[in-house]
Enzyme design. Structure first.
Site, PDB file in Angstrom:
ATOM      1  N   ASN B  77      69.715 151.998 -54.101  1.00 40.01           N
ATOM      2  CA  ASN B  77      70.504 151.315 -55.114  1.00 40.01           C
ATOM      3  C   ASN B  77      70.086 151.755 -56.500  1.00 40.01           C
ATOM      4  OD1 ASN B  77      69.104 148.967 -56.852  1.00 40.01           O
ATOM      5  ND2 ASN B  77      67.995 149.239 -54.937  1.00 40.01           N
ATOM      6  N   CYS B 139      60.438 148.645 -59.855  1.00 40.23           N
ATOM      7  CA  CYS B 139      61.792 149.193 -59.916  1.00 40.23           C
ATOM      8  C   CYS B 139      61.764 150.646 -60.413  1.00 40.23           C
ATOM      9  CB  CYS B 139      62.637 148.331 -60.843  1.00 40.23           C
ATOM     10  SG  CYS B 139      64.340 148.870 -60.906  1.00 40.23           S
ATOM     11  N   ASN B 204      58.024 148.097 -53.261  1.00 39.11           N
ATOM     12  CA  ASN B 204      59.311 148.158 -53.906  1.00 39.11           C
ATOM     13  C   ASN B 204      60.009 149.408 -53.346  1.00 39.11           C
ATOM     14  OD1 ASN B 204      61.507 148.092 -55.846  1.00 39.11           O
ATOM     15  ND2 ASN B 204      60.196 146.777 -57.078  1.00 39.11           N
ATOM     16  N   CYS B 350      66.921 165.865 -17.913  1.00 37.84           N
ATOM     17  CA  CYS B 350      67.573 166.405 -19.110  1.00 37.84           C
ATOM     18  C   CYS B 350      66.823 167.615 -19.654  1.00 37.84           C
ATOM     19  CB  CYS B 350      67.694 165.336 -20.185  1.00 37.84           C
ATOM     20  SG  CYS B 350      66.119 164.820 -20.896  1.00 37.84           S
TER      21      CYS B 350
END
Lengths: 453, 435
Positions: B77, B139, B204, B350
């Site tokens: 963000n 931040c 943070n 596999c």
């Protein structure tokens, strides 16, 4: 809609248009981009992958699925087409449940394989819908090859020859290319004229000419082809139909399933295709299943498929059998027709069957019989080789081939359903056509090398 | 049923699940919904100094990394601190705390790096009845360019200084939120402790670019053709956070300093892991931003069921219980020898273990006729790669060699006693120590 499912006799228009559309829509709707991403994420990218080993054309399945995962469906399509130029159709019609998806380790792990067929369709559709053809014709060699049959084997052979720069002329018996892809597969497996679109897309490579209404043995002679061309590939399939040789077979509405399927595939409007109220299909292969299911989808009230042996010998896959029963087809095993009856002396009205017993001496008819009401009967007991000159060696009703499709005649190759070594599947036909083309190319290149010396 | 009641530096909450300072805690409306859903506490989204609030971008502020089925693996963000007026936030905090006295309400703060600024804001926060403050030194975007957030958190001296100002100017507990965008998490944690912090909270968000739009040639999230680094969070950052929490918990200078664990906590199990590594509680953000507040029901039920099963009656019973088992590499037992074992019944053939070992490891898996995969113990170093690549959980396991058994790779007998690098003959330092 004048008729209904209960209208007696063989009539058209038993359903409304919406029902026809729904019934003959895509059997498996295509995956969208998100569904493809989720489905692709399930692939484990196995080492020396069992799915690839199970694929007759040996497509690098983990690689193309990884390419889908990385948001690159067009390169996924290239990976597929490199091995199988008819990868679009094979994605739709391959019995994946007995090939790649059966071998998928997730089938082993949880009974739920990666949706390989659907992912293959996602990738091939993505490229084909853009009109991209990923190959260009090789530099012209001046060599000319005749291919008999514009079905999966012939098309795969022709395309590979064009890649190598040879001129190809395909001779096909019908008025349209595609072979069984166009005329022989259930409509709901390849709707929206996919077979025709695929051929048009394949021909974009250039250097392939198709001549229609050319029937081998009826005007078209192998010896003429041998004389005119540098090599000949025979891939005309099995044009003949096996006869039942049962009393009353000549009654009206007793017909070959392959003709019914072809007619249905070519119909512009399905409501014009007549179908019986009580339909009986004789046989246990894919043709029988396709005829039975499509009769039901056209609105037949009762459809019974009768096979003379047990379920373990039914050549239609479990998936196909389950699809048939889910659509309302009744499957009766271990019974063989002994007589077709007619009430009016012209059209069939019922079929009498005798139960069979499989013993060491082969199949034996028992005393016990039963009669099924039938206003339409489809025979689907196998196809046979037709129009092949006696000079070609055959075995068990097929052209005998060795190695990459070499027949007993020098310069003549064969592949697909007309030749030995396949499984009567689109995908095996593609593999045989492709491999024969490589062999033809090698032989022609070798001849050129000798000539140059 | 286990009692989840939690006491974190004197701040009481009915459970150890707090919402981290972030968009979910920006407004009274959201916080009331969170408390109704059962969250034990919130750290109110960071308040800035009095004056015109910050502004956010008006294009996308979040980017994300997804699994193929759009499961969010990581999010980033570029949102700043609250963009709502200080007084409005304070009024709402007061109202919420009045109505939910049993829940923890901690207020995140970020003001300029001047004592006056902190002196001004602390009393007005205290007046709301909030239970504590969290100093946003973490931040990494936007605010850092203005000398706040991680710009402070990356300089231990500043952390110590600001923490001290706060402790001197409020009676509320002070939690210092740390940025992971540093070389060693221990230094800022030590600085916080020196400054008198009651606790640290971490991590943070991690500086990040989630992806690049290859058509626009621009990082995501894209704002009018440009992008900037943002803070990465969510499940993807949990391993980074766990390590940082553990480093602080086991470091002598910071041992015992209460920790509020943050970073990709999505389920009760994540919370239990953070707490086992020393976190007294946890803070959650990305998980609720993905699924909504209701997930706390699963967290509460899951943690108490696990505590009942293990016989823990309170969260304090297991907080830090895994810390003694976090050690340095040099103290790991080199005489502990294991070998991979493939359960042939469970194997689905596999071949991923083979490809991984053959191409990238020690050629210790043999591929035999019929796709049978077997471990060659004479090559196996027990690296665990086969187990990690095997799609069948539990199909490949590690067998511990008993003392006295021969390690087929080295031909040596497995010793009974513990032996680590510090005493290993290949360690040049070891012989000195032995002399």
């Amino acid at each position: 809609m004048q008729n209904s499912q209960r209208t007696p006799g063989v009539v058209a228009g038993r359903l409304d248009q919406a029902s026809y559309r729904r019934n003959f829509d895509d059997l498996h709707p295509p995956l969208d981009a998100h569904e493809a991403a989720v489905a692709a994420d399930r692939c484990y990218f196995c080492h020396d992958a069992p799915c690839t080993a199970a694929c007759p054309t040996e497509i690098d399945i983990p690689m193309f699925i990884r390419q889908i995962q990385s948001g690159d469906p067009d390169n996924a399509a290239r990976t597929i087409f490199a091995q199988n130029i008819l990868g679009g159709m094979c994605a739709r019609v391959c019995p994946t449940e007995t090939l790649c998806e059966e071998a998928c380790v997730r089938q082993t792990a949880e009974g739920n394989p990666v949706e390989i067929g659907q992912l293959q369709r996602y990738a091939t559709d993505h490229m084909m819908e853009q009109g991209i053809h990923p190959y260009t014709r090789g530099g012209a060699t001046g060599r000319r090859v005749a291919v008999v049959g514009a079905g999966p084997a012939g098309l795969a052979c022709a395309h590979r020859l064009a890649m190598h720069g040879h001129d190809v002329v395909i001779f096909d018996a019908r008025q349209k290319p595609g072979g069984l892809n166009e005329f022989g597969i259930a409509a709901y497996k390849a709707p929206d004229s996919f077979a025709a679109a695929e051929v048009a897309w394949l021909l974009k490579i250039g250097g392939i000419e198709i001549r229609y209404n050319q029937v081998l043995g009826e005007g078209l002679l192998l010896e003429d082809l041998q004389a005119e061309f540098d090599a000949v590939f025979l891939g005309m399939g099995l044009a003949g139909v096996n006869a039942l040789r049962t009393e009353g077979e000549e009654h009206a509405h007793v017909r070959d399933a392959v003709d019914f399927i072809a007619e249905l595939r070519q119909a512009e409007d399905l409501s014009t295709i007549p179908v019986g109220r009580d339909v009986v299909v004789i046989g246990g292969g894919m043709t029988a299943v396709d005829a039975a299911i499509q009769s039901k989808l056209l609105g037949a009230e009762h459809v019974t498929m009768v096979y003379r042996r047990g379920s373990n010998q039914l050549s239609a896959s479990t998936f196909e059998q389950e699809l048939a029963t889910a659509k309302g087809v009744k499957i009766v095993l271990n019974a063989q027709p002994v007589a077709f009856e007619s009430e009016d002396g012209e059209t069939v009205s019922s079929v009498t069957f005798a139960y069979t017993e499989d013993g060491p001496a082969g199949l034996k008819l028992s005393e016990e019989t039963f009669t099924l009401k039938a206003d339409q009967v489809f025979k689907a007991i196998g196809q046979s080789l037709k129009g092949v000159p006696g000079v070609l060696e055959t075995t068990e009703g097929k052209i005998k081939v060795e190695g990459a499709g070499r027949t007993s005649l020098k310069g003549v190759w064969a592949g697909g359903d007309c030749a030995t070594g396949g499984d009567d599947l689109t995908v095996t036909a593609v593999a045989q056509g492709r491999d024969a083309a490589e062999d033809i190319h090698a032989v022609l290149a070798g001849a050129d090398a000798v000539a140059a010396e | 049923m286990a009692n989840l009641a939690n006491d974190f530096v004197g701040i009481k909450s009915p459970n150890p699940f707090w919402l981290a300072s972030a968009p979910p805690t920006d407004k009274e409306y959201n916080v009331r919904r969170a408390f109704e859903a059962g969250w034990g506490g919130v750290v109110w989204k960071t308040l800035g100094a009095e004056g015109p609030p910050v502004v956010n971008v008006n294009g996308p502020r979040y980017g994300a990394i997804f699994g193929p089925d759009r499961r969010m693996i990581g999010m980033n963000n570029i949102e700043l601190i609250t963009d709502r007026p200080l007084q409005q936030n304070l009024r709402e905090i007061k109202a919420v705390k009045r109505d939910y006295p049993d829940r923890a309400v901690v207020v995140s703060l970020m003001v300029p790096c001047e004592e006056e600024a902190w002196k001004a804001i602390l009393p007005v926060v205290e007046e709301t009845g909030a239970d504590g403050v969290e100093l946003n030194f973490g931040c990494p975007h936007g605010m850092a360019e203005r000398g706040m957030g991680s710009a402070v958190g990356q300089v231990p001296e500043y952390i110590e200084m600001v923490t001290r100002w706060c402790k001197q100017n409020t009676r509320m507990p002070v939690i210092v939120k740390l940025t992971p965008n540093i070389t060693n998490i221990v230094y800022p944690a030590e600085a916080a402790r020196r400054g008198g912090a009651d606790a640290v909270s971490l991590i943070n968000t991690v500086n990040s670019i989630t992806s690049v739009d290859l058509d626009a040639m621009c990082p995501e999230p894209m704002i009018d053709g440009k992008g900037t680094h943002g803070g990465y969070c969510g499940p993807a950052v949990k391993p980074i956070a766990l390590n940082m929490v553990a480093e602080i918990a086991r470091n002598a200078e910071t041992a015992g300093l209460p920790i509020s664990g943050i970073g990709g906590v999505t389920t009760w199990r994540d919370a239990a892991e953070f707490m086992a590594l020393g976190a007294g509680n946890v803070q959650v953000c990305t998980a609720v931003m993905t699924y909504g507040f209701r997930i706390v029901t699963e967290m509460i039920a899951g943690l108490s069921a696990w505590m009942d099963e293990k016989g823990y009656s309170s969260t304090a019973d297991f907080v830090g219980k895994a810390v003694p088992n976090v050690t340095d590499w040099q103290f790991l037992n080199l005489n502990y020898i294991t070998k991979a074992v493939i359960d042939q019944e469970a194997c689905i053939k596999c071949g991923r273990c083979f490809a991984a070992c053959e191409d990238t490891s020690h050629q210790a898996i043999l591929m035999k006729e019929g796709r049978v995969f077997e471990v060659d113990e004479s090559e196996c170093v027990a690296c665990n790669l086969c187990i990690n690549t095997c799609p069948v959980e539990g199909c490949i396991t590690m067998r511990t060699l008993a003392p006295g058994e021969t390690d087929k790779r080295t031909g040596e007998t497995v010793p009974e006693e513990y032996g680590n690098w510090t005493t290993h003959p290949n360690n040049p330092g070891a012989s000195c120590a032995a002399e």
